[in-house]
Design a protein around this motif. Structure first.
Motif, PDB file in Angstrom:
ATOM      1  N   MET A   1       2.098   7.677 -19.237  1.00  0.00           N
ATOM      2  CA  MET A   1       2.732   8.156 -18.021  1.00  0.00           C
ATOM      3  C   MET A   1       1.687   7.763 -16.769  1.00  0.00           C
ATOM      4  N   LEU A   2       2.308   7.137 -15.587  1.00  0.00           N
ATOM      5  CA  LEU A   2       1.447   6.645 -14.560  1.00  0.00           C
ATOM      6  C   LEU A   2       1.343   7.979 -13.854  1.00  0.00           C
ATOM      7  N   ILE A   3      -0.040   8.287 -13.502  1.00  0.00           N
ATOM      8  CA  ILE A   3      -0.338   9.497 -12.630  1.00  0.00           C
ATOM      9  C   ILE A   3      -0.569   9.155 -11.068  1.00  0.00           C
ATOM     10  N   GLU A   4      -1.333   8.165 -11.077  1.00  0.00           N
ATOM     11  CA  GLU A   4      -1.532   7.460  -9.812  1.00  0.00           C
ATOM     12  C   GLU A   4      -2.141   5.961  -9.876  1.00  0.00           C
ATOM     13  N   MET A   5      -1.913   5.520  -8.601  1.00  0.00           N
ATOM     14  CA  MET A   5      -2.497   4.192  -8.410  1.00  0.00           C
ATOM     15  C   MET A   5      -3.597   4.152  -7.387  1.00  0.00           C
ATOM     16  N   ASN A   6      -4.870   4.027  -7.440  1.00  0.00           N
ATOM     17  CA  ASN A   6      -5.721   4.093  -6.499  1.00  0.00           C
ATOM     18  C   ASN A   6      -5.868   2.492  -6.058  1.00  0.00           C
ATOM     19  N   PRO A   7      -6.153   2.486  -4.541  1.00  0.00           N
ATOM     20  CA  PRO A   7      -5.982   1.307  -4.006  1.00  0.00           C
ATOM     21  C   PRO A   7      -7.455   0.640  -3.694  1.00  0.00           C
ATOM     22  N   ARG A   8      -8.075   0.763  -4.612  1.00  0.00           N
ATOM     23  CA  ARG A   8      -9.714   0.525  -4.367  1.00  0.00           C
ATOM     24  C   ARG A   8     -10.381   0.551  -5.743  1.00  0.00           C
ATOM     25  N   PHE A   9     -11.484  -0.112  -5.752  1.00  0.00           N
ATOM     26  CA  PHE A   9     -12.584   0.069  -6.996  1.00  0.00           C
ATOM     27  C   PHE A   9     -12.493   1.538  -7.459  1.00  0.00           C
ATOM     28  N   PRO A  10     -13.031   1.835  -8.730  1.00  0.00           N
ATOM     29  CA  PRO A  10     -13.181   2.987  -8.927  1.00  0.00           C
ATOM     30  C   PRO A  10     -14.860   2.898  -9.188  1.00  0.00           C
ATOM     31  N   ALA A  11     -15.538   4.281  -9.209  1.00  0.00           N
ATOM     32  CA  ALA A  11     -16.911   4.483  -9.197  1.00  0.00           C
ATOM     33  C   ALA A  11     -17.496   3.804 -10.535  1.00  0.00           C
ATOM     34  N   TRP A  12     -16.874   3.407 -11.340  1.00  0.00           N
ATOM     35  CA  TRP A  12     -17.230   2.940 -12.655  1.00  0.00           C
ATOM     36  C   TRP A  12     -17.228   1.351 -12.974  1.00  0.00           C
TER      37      TRP A  12
ATOM     38  N   PHE B   1       0.798  -1.239  -0.056  1.00  0.00           N
ATOM     39  CA  PHE B   1       0.106   0.108  -0.148  1.00  0.00           C
ATOM     40  C   PHE B   1       0.799   1.232  -0.091  1.00  0.00           C
ATOM     41  N   GLN B   2       1.839   1.248   0.856  1.00  0.00           N
ATOM     42  CA  GLN B   2       2.800   2.414   1.133  1.00  0.00           C
ATOM     43  C   GLN B   2       3.603   2.797  -0.291  1.00  0.00           C
ATOM     44  N   ASN B   3       3.923   1.543  -0.859  1.00  0.00           N
ATOM     45  CA  ASN B   3       4.952   1.803  -1.930  1.00  0.00           C
ATOM     46  C   ASN B   3       4.186   2.199  -3.384  1.00  0.00           C
ATOM     47  N   ARG B   4       2.964   2.185  -3.084  1.00  0.00           N
ATOM     48  CA  ARG B   4       2.277   2.856  -4.576  1.00  0.00           C
ATOM     49  C   ARG B   4       1.589   4.282  -4.222  1.00  0.00           C
ATOM     50  N   ALA B   5       1.809   4.802  -2.906  1.00  0.00           N
ATOM     51  CA  ALA B   5       1.533   6.246  -2.603  1.00  0.00           C
ATOM     52  C   ALA B   5       1.896   7.109  -3.730  1.00  0.00           C
TER      53      ALA B   5
ATOM     54  N   GLU C   1       8.264  24.132 -13.887  1.00  0.00           N
ATOM     55  CA  GLU C   1       8.014  25.092 -15.146  1.00  0.00           C
ATOM     56  C   GLU C   1       6.356  24.870 -15.011  1.00  0.00           C
ATOM     57  N   TYR C   2       5.619  26.163 -15.255  1.00  0.00           N
ATOM     58  CA  TYR C   2       4.203  26.140 -15.217  1.00  0.00           C
ATOM     59  C   TYR C   2       3.716  25.812 -16.809  1.00  0.00           C
ATOM     60  N   PRO C   3       2.411  25.353 -16.890  1.00  0.00           N
ATOM     61  CA  PRO C   3       1.600  24.945 -16.094  1.00  0.00           C
ATOM     62  C   PRO C   3       2.087  23.478 -15.169  1.00  0.00           C
ATOM     63  N   VAL C   4       1.470  23.619 -14.000  1.00  0.00           N
ATOM     64  CA  VAL C   4       1.666  22.371 -13.119  1.00  0.00           C
ATOM     65  C   VAL C   4       0.318  21.798 -12.570  1.00  0.00           C
ATOM     66  N   MET C   5       0.340  20.681 -12.058  1.00  0.00           N
ATOM     67  CA  MET C   5      -0.759  20.136 -11.069  1.00  0.00           C
ATOM     68  C   MET C   5      -0.504  20.168  -9.683  1.00  0.00           C
ATOM     69  N   ILE C   6      -1.464  20.586  -8.990  1.00  0.00           N
ATOM     70  CA  ILE C   6      -1.370  20.729  -7.696  1.00  0.00           C
ATOM     71  C   ILE C   6      -2.320  19.604  -6.928  1.00  0.00           C
ATOM     72  N   LYS C   7      -1.764  18.560  -6.186  1.00  0.00           N
ATOM     73  CA  LYS C   7      -2.502  17.544  -5.830  1.00  0.00           C
ATOM     74  C   LYS C   7      -2.690  17.113  -4.336  1.00  0.00           C
ATOM     75  N   GLY C   8      -3.742  16.799  -3.937  1.00  0.00           N
ATOM     76  CA  GLY C   8      -3.704  16.390  -2.543  1.00  0.00           C
ATOM     77  C   GLY C   8      -3.387  14.937  -2.413  1.00  0.00           C
ATOM     78  N   GLN C   9      -2.978  14.359  -1.025  1.00  0.00           N
ATOM     79  CA  GLN C   9      -2.207  13.288  -0.888  1.00  0.00           C
ATOM     80  C   GLN C   9      -3.373  12.273  -1.340  1.00  0.00           C
ATOM     81  N   PHE C  10      -4.842  12.464  -1.104  1.00  0.00           N
ATOM     82  CA  PHE C  10      -5.719  11.320  -1.353  1.00  0.00           C
ATOM     83  C   PHE C  10      -6.347  11.708  -2.675  1.00  0.00           C
TER      84      PHE C  10
END
Lengths: 353, 81
Positions: free
Chosen positions: A276-287, A119-123, A158-167
């Motif tokens: 490009m891998l953006i993130e890995m969610n540790p759960r089912f998606p809404a779809w 779990f922690q290694n995919r944060a 360099e702009y533009p950049v994405m600002i993301k929360g940890q969850f």
């Protein structure tokens, strides 16, 4: 085999839908007689009131209340409805559920979750390291804890950049003024660290699956988002057949020896033609109910793995099937709301209108 | 003759609806575009396409050549061939 009773979290289907209701729908496709307990944080979670929603719903304390409060509430609920499987579907609750595995198992409650290390290694903060190990790419990302760090990171990337929360949450910012506002909103909602990430333009693709905990997957469903909401959520998506995406997904799951549901989010970089891998969610998606409707039922796989230890064979999904999210109104009464608000209980399924 | 391997991965129906399964993107071809792609898939050399199209649609060779070049350039731009 008797159909097990299952408890599921994340029943809200609003502007930003949670996965729990879709998980319930998927389970009922395979087990029409299954009894389902909805575990909710708010009386107004819309899936509670849906015709094919849970049989009962109970409020549970937020993960920040800690394990003692949650276990006490689960004990109370289990005394009334003897569920034996729990499927958490929200990012914020997965770590607590992983840590509570021994306590849950001692109560006769099974989950299908990864180890804490996986779990922690995919944060989000570990994605660069994970991608390096799996020979795939991820946008340049910096972890920041205050506004000055975030500004420095954005200048460096360099702009533009994405600002993301940890969850949750991702905001694209074009300059320092927009960054300041986005940073403050993100830190208010999700705390630190706040991630500053290189912005990549291109199609967004997701890969859904379940890791078997031994390094393999029980199937994969790859989609390209075709319509996005204002929050960047996929209102519509279409199944694609892209061997390169599946190869990356298989390498990541093997590297993590992932156990449980996952959703990998990618952007196709048009310039380099790389995923490009953006993130890995540790759960089912809404779809998640979309592939279930086509015969690849990931939530039902979890029940089979937990109760039988194996799976029935499945057919790969054909590219070209698509979904469109369709919003409807659910109906609740004052008496239902009253019981939910005062006792945190809802048991009025099949109510007369 | 070029192999056109990407072309064979596309799902194309009789109405000219084209679906790229790797990217999940769909396109539409008009009648002549569909005919050009069908000829290519059936092994017609690219340099002979304009002769076949000019003959079938009773148009001049330069006109057919110009239109076919446009179509193939567009398809190359979208990485469809």
């Amino acid at each position: 085999m008797n159909t097990p009773m299952v408890a599921i979290t994340g029943m809200n289907r609003g502007e930003n839908p949670q996965p729990g209701y879709a998980v319930a729908c998927s389970l009922r496709r395979k087990y029409p007689d299954m009894k389902i307990v909805g575990l909710i944080y708010d009386a107004m979670e819309s899936g509670i009131f849906a015709t094919d929603g849970p049989d009962w719903a109970y409020t549970i304390p937020y993960p920040t209340a800690g394990s003692k409060a949650l276990l006490e509430r689960l004990d109370f609920i289990k005394q009334r409805h003897d569920f034996s499987i729990l499927i958490p579907t929200l990012d914020t609750e997965i770590e607590l559920m992983i840590r509570l595995q021994p306590e849950l198992e001692s109560r006769g409650i099974q989950c299908f979750l990864p180890t804490l290390e996986s779990f922690q290694n995919r944060a989000k903060s570990q994605l660069s390291k994970l991608c390096e190990a799996c020979a795939c790419q991820t946008p340049l990302t910096k972890l920041t804890r205050d506004l000055n760090e975030a500004k420095d990171a954005a200048d460096a990337i360099e702009y533009p950049v994405m600002i993301k929360g940890q969850f949750y949450d991702a905001r694209k910012v074009q300059n320092e003024t927009e960054l300041t506002s986005a940073f403050q909103e993100t830190i208010h909602d999700w705390g630190t660290p706040v991630l500053v990430q290189e912005s990549i333009s291109g199609a967004e693709l997701n890969v859904l699956g379940v890791g078997n905990g031994l390094g393999g997957v029980t199937g994969l469903c790859s989609v390209r988002k075709t319509i996005l909401s204002s929050k960047g959520k996929g209102i519509s998506a279409i199944i694609v057949q892209e061997p390169r995406l599946e190869s990356i997904a298989n390498r990541i799951i093997a590297e993590l020896r992932w156990r449980g549901p996952f959703e990998l989010e990618f952007i196709h970089d048009e310039i380099s033609d790389a995923y490009m891998l953006i993130e890995m969610n540790p759960r089912f998606p809404a779809w998640v109910d979309f592939p279930s409707a086509l015969g690849l039922n990931f939530p039902a796989q979890i029940i089979s793995l937990l109760t039988q230890g194996n799976l029935e064979p499945f057919c790969p999904l054909s590219p070209g099937w698509f979904y469109l999210r369709h919003q409807v109104e659910t109906i609740g009464s004052l008496s239902e709301l009253s019981q939910l608000m005062t006792e945190g209980i809802w048991e009025q399924k099949n109510k007369p209108l | 003759m070029k192999p056109y391997t990407k072309l064979f991965a596309l799902q194309i129906d009789e109405n000219g609806f084209v679906f790229d399964p790797a990217k999940g993107i769909s396109y539409t071809l008009n009648e002549t575009g569909l005919r050009v792609i069908t000829l290519l898939k059936n092994g017609c050399p690219e340099e002979n396409l304009h002769i076949k199209i000019a003959e079938e649609y009773a148009i001049s060779l330069p006109s057919a050549e110009f239109d076919i070049e446009n179509l193939l350039n567009t398809m190359k731009k979208y990485q469809l061939i």
